[in-house]
Design an enzyme around this catalytic site. Structure first.
Site, mmCIF file in Angstrom:
data_model
loop_
_atom_site.group_PDB
_atom_site.id
_atom_site.type_symbol
_atom_site.label_atom_id
_atom_site.label_comp_id
_atom_site.label_asym_id
_atom_site.label_seq_id
_atom_site.Cartn_x
_atom_site.Cartn_y
_atom_site.Cartn_z
ATOM 1 N N ASP A 190 -20.284 28.614 -9.634
ATOM 2 C CA ASP A 190 -21.452 29.182 -8.942
ATOM 3 C C ASP A 190 -22.380 28.103 -8.377
ATOM 4 O O ASP A 190 -23.575 28.344 -8.208
ATOM 5 C CB ASP A 190 -22.237 30.081 -9.920
ATOM 6 C CG ASP A 190 -22.761 29.313 -11.125
ATOM 7 O OD1 ASP A 190 -22.384 28.132 -11.313
ATOM 8 O OD2 ASP A 190 -23.558 29.882 -11.890
ATOM 9 N N GLY A 248 -24.115 21.397 -13.925
ATOM 10 C CA GLY A 248 -24.491 22.369 -12.889
ATOM 11 C C GLY A 248 -25.810 22.018 -12.233
ATOM 12 O O GLY A 248 -26.340 20.912 -12.406
ATOM 13 N N ASP A 249 -26.340 22.994 -11.493
ATOM 14 C CA ASP A 249 -27.580 22.792 -10.728
ATOM 15 C C ASP A 249 -28.727 22.218 -11.552
ATOM 16 O O ASP A 249 -29.444 21.323 -11.087
ATOM 17 C CB ASP A 249 -28.074 24.150 -10.194
ATOM 18 C CG ASP A 249 -27.243 24.604 -9.028
ATOM 19 O OD1 ASP A 249 -26.621 23.752 -8.387
ATOM 20 O OD2 ASP A 249 -27.203 25.829 -8.783
ATOM 21 N N THR A 267 -18.518 23.639 -14.036
ATOM 22 C CA THR A 267 -18.878 24.865 -14.769
ATOM 23 C C THR A 267 -17.804 25.899 -14.513
ATOM 24 O O THR A 267 -17.359 26.052 -13.371
ATOM 25 C CB THR A 267 -20.244 25.440 -14.338
ATOM 26 O OG1 THR A 267 -20.330 26.793 -14.834
ATOM 27 C CG2 THR A 267 -20.457 25.475 -12.844
ATOM 28 N N HIS A 298 -16.355 32.449 -25.742
ATOM 29 C CA HIS A 298 -16.234 31.000 -25.522
ATOM 30 C C HIS A 298 -14.799 30.472 -25.519
ATOM 31 O O HIS A 298 -14.576 29.312 -25.164
ATOM 32 C CB HIS A 298 -17.076 30.235 -26.541
ATOM 33 C CG HIS A 298 -18.540 30.369 -26.266
ATOM 34 N ND1 HIS A 298 -19.242 31.500 -26.590
ATOM 35 C CD2 HIS A 298 -19.408 29.533 -25.649
ATOM 36 C CE1 HIS A 298 -20.510 31.350 -26.211
ATOM 37 N NE2 HIS A 298 -20.631 30.162 -25.636
ATOM 38 N N ARG A 315 -28.140 21.207 -23.494
ATOM 39 C CA ARG A 315 -29.058 21.759 -22.488
ATOM 40 C C ARG A 315 -30.435 21.294 -22.948
ATOM 41 O O ARG A 315 -30.949 21.787 -23.947
ATOM 42 C CB ARG A 315 -28.981 23.285 -22.460
ATOM 43 C CG ARG A 315 -27.564 23.841 -22.208
ATOM 44 C CD ARG A 315 -27.630 25.330 -21.943
ATOM 45 N NE ARG A 315 -26.371 26.018 -22.183
ATOM 46 C CZ ARG A 315 -25.422 26.207 -21.275
ATOM 47 N NH1 ARG A 315 -25.558 25.723 -20.074
ATOM 48 N NH2 ARG A 315 -24.321 26.875 -21.582
ATOM 49 N N ASP A 373 -18.224 28.857 -14.273
ATOM 50 C CA ASP A 373 -18.786 29.971 -13.494
ATOM 51 C C ASP A 373 -18.485 29.859 -11.989
ATOM 52 O O ASP A 373 -18.561 30.845 -11.272
ATOM 53 C CB ASP A 373 -20.313 30.045 -13.687
ATOM 54 C CG ASP A 373 -20.695 30.196 -15.154
ATOM 55 O OD1 ASP A 373 -19.831 30.596 -15.953
ATOM 56 O OD2 ASP A 373 -21.851 29.894 -15.496
ATOM 57 N N ALA A 409 -5.207 43.909 -12.379
ATOM 58 C CA ALA A 409 -6.024 44.830 -13.171
ATOM 59 C C ALA A 409 -6.309 46.096 -12.362
ATOM 60 O O ALA A 409 -6.286 46.080 -11.127
ATOM 61 C CB ALA A 409 -7.333 44.132 -13.552
ATOM 62 N N GLY A 416 -23.132 23.482 -20.008
ATOM 63 C CA GLY A 416 -21.929 24.030 -20.660
ATOM 64 C C GLY A 416 -20.737 23.127 -20.402
ATOM 65 O O GLY A 416 -20.559 22.635 -19.292
ATOM 66 N N ARG A 469 -21.758 34.053 -16.206
ATOM 67 C CA ARG A 469 -23.217 34.227 -16.052
ATOM 68 C C ARG A 469 -23.469 35.308 -15.006
ATOM 69 O O ARG A 469 -23.003 36.419 -15.182
ATOM 70 C CB ARG A 469 -23.879 32.899 -15.680
ATOM 71 C CG ARG A 469 -25.270 32.752 -16.260
ATOM 72 C CD ARG A 469 -25.865 31.407 -15.922
ATOM 73 N NE ARG A 469 -25.396 30.359 -16.798
ATOM 74 C CZ ARG A 469 -25.897 30.085 -18.001
ATOM 75 N NH1 ARG A 469 -26.897 30.799 -18.468
ATOM 76 N NH2 ARG A 469 -25.412 29.116 -18.740
ATOM 77 N N MET A 502 -16.668 35.615 -18.906
ATOM 78 C CA MET A 502 -17.933 34.900 -18.703
ATOM 79 C C MET A 502 -18.196 34.759 -17.198
ATOM 80 O O MET A 502 -17.489 35.343 -16.380
ATOM 81 C CB MET A 502 -17.863 33.519 -19.342
ATOM 82 C CG MET A 502 -18.157 33.514 -20.818
ATOM 83 S SD MET A 502 -18.276 31.809 -21.409
ATOM 84 C CE MET A 502 -18.986 32.085 -23.023
HETATM 85 O O1 F6P Z 1 -22.303 28.422 -17.685
HETATM 86 C C1 F6P Z 1 -21.153 28.498 -18.465
HETATM 87 C C2 F6P Z 1 -21.253 29.628 -19.462
HETATM 88 O O2 F6P Z 1 -20.084 29.630 -20.256
HETATM 89 C C3 F6P Z 1 -21.537 31.012 -18.869
HETATM 90 O O3 F6P Z 1 -20.382 31.599 -18.332
HETATM 91 C C4 F6P Z 1 -22.095 31.719 -20.063
HETATM 92 O O4 F6P Z 1 -22.916 32.801 -19.661
HETATM 93 C C5 F6P Z 1 -22.894 30.651 -20.747
HETATM 94 O O5 F6P Z 1 -22.364 29.403 -20.320
HETATM 95 C C6 F6P Z 1 -22.852 30.699 -22.252
HETATM 96 O O6 F6P Z 1 -23.738 29.749 -22.709
HETATM 97 P P1 F6P Z 1 -23.749 29.189 -24.208
HETATM 98 O O7 F6P Z 1 -22.550 28.306 -24.378
HETATM 99 O O8 F6P Z 1 -25.022 28.459 -24.298
HETATM 100 O O9 F6P Z 1 -23.653 30.389 -25.107
#
Ligand code: F6P
Length: 289
Positions: A130, A102-103, A126, A250, A72, A128, A187, A11, A172, A170
């Site tokens: 993570d 990422g990983d 990323t 996105h 990917r 995320d 919030a 991503g 993940r 987002m």
């Molecule tokens: O890993 C980054 C991310 O934006 C996640 O937060 C999300 O779940 C995923 O990628 C979305 O993937 P794609 O762009 O393939 O829809």
């Protein structure tokens, strides 16, 4: 002259472009010949590799996403495609790689090293946040700021209508984006995969807010919980609030990189080039708060 190729994978994340620029510039300063790979690992297989000109990097620092594009790749799991990728590198005398992602991307290049001994350096990127071993991944700060702008806007309309809003971020399986932006936007509810929650105790806590004239409820929910729709129904039925769901999607991955992502991109990239130049192979750059 030894060649070093820079690529982005998985991503996209804001901060990749500043990091590409810094890697190219620093590699050149250290006497290496910098190349870029387009379309990530897919592009490596297909030989989409070009010398990195000054023109390419001169205007990229403020641009979101990755100008090298990303993918990917499933094909890279296959040895024959990895061999094809290696041939493209060999033709150009490229013997070092820098990958941002990422990983999964780091594992792919580790397999590549085991096959063909082309060393790499990894830059965590990323939204995320993570990736094990680092407290920061490129793109996080920009995504947080995009999310905060959205929550602030939603709050304007929520307050105007005495409504509740569930905002899905987002991330993940990781709740970092949701948790940090919920804190920064004050919030009322935050639900993340890592922490159990009890809606009835949330209801008790929020009752005075629900009954207050001109109030609104903001709930930030991480996508990994998969409860955004359920929570929207629950707020309508149990809390009696007129409730809407906003899935940010996105939009969170885009936008011009913030100062932090430009600086972190520059720091990660210069360290990655230095690591390879010093013979430290297959290292992932990490940052600790
Ligand atoms: O890993 C980054 C991310 O934006 C996640 O937060 C999300 O779940 C995923 O990628 C979305 O993937 P794609 O762009 O393939 O829809």
């Amino acid at each position: 002259m030894s060649g070093i190729a820079i690529m982005t994978s998985g991503g996209d994340a804001a901060g990749m472009n500043p990091a590409i620029k810094a890697a190219v510039d620093h590699a050149r300063q250290l006497g290496m010949n910098p190349y870029v790979v387009y379309d990530g690992l897919e592009g490596l297989i297909d030989g989409k590799i070009k010398e990195a000109t000054r023109e390419l990097t001169s205007d990229m620092i403020y641009r979101g996403g990755t100008l090298l594009r990303s993918s990917r790749s499933k094909r890279f799991f296959d040895y024959e495609f990895r061999r094809q990728a290696y041939e493209h590198l060999k033709e150009r005398n490229i013997d070092k790689l820098i990958i941002m992602g990422g990983d999964g991307s780091f594992r792919a290049l580790n397999d590549f090293f085991n096959d063909f001994e082309v060393p790499f350096a990894g830059i965590p990127a990323t939204i995320d946040n993570d990736i094990a071993g680092t407290d920061y991944c490129l793109g996080v700060d920009t995504a947080q700021n995009v999310i905060l702008d959205c929550i602030d806007s939603v709050r304007d309309t929520a307050r105007s209508h005495h409504r509740a809003f569930v905002i899905e971020t987002m991330g993940r399986d990781c709740g970092y984006l949701a948790m940090t932006t919920a804190l920064c936007s004050a919030a009322d509810i935050c639900i993340v995969p890592e922490i159990p929650y009890d809606l009835e105790s949330i209801y008790k806590r929020l009752q005075p807010v629900i009954n207050e004239e001109g109030s609104c409820i903001i709930a930030v929910v991480a996508e990994g919980t998969r409860v955004a729709q359920y929570l929207t129904r629950w707020l309508t039925e149990r809390a009696g609030m007129d409730t809407r769901l906003t899935v940010l999607g996105h939009v969170q991955r885009g936008g011009s990189p913030t100062a932090r992502d430009r600086l972190m991109g520059t720091r990660f990239a210069t360290r990655a080039v230095e690591a390879l130049n010093n013979g430290d192979i297959n290292q992932i750059m990490v940052y600790h708060d």
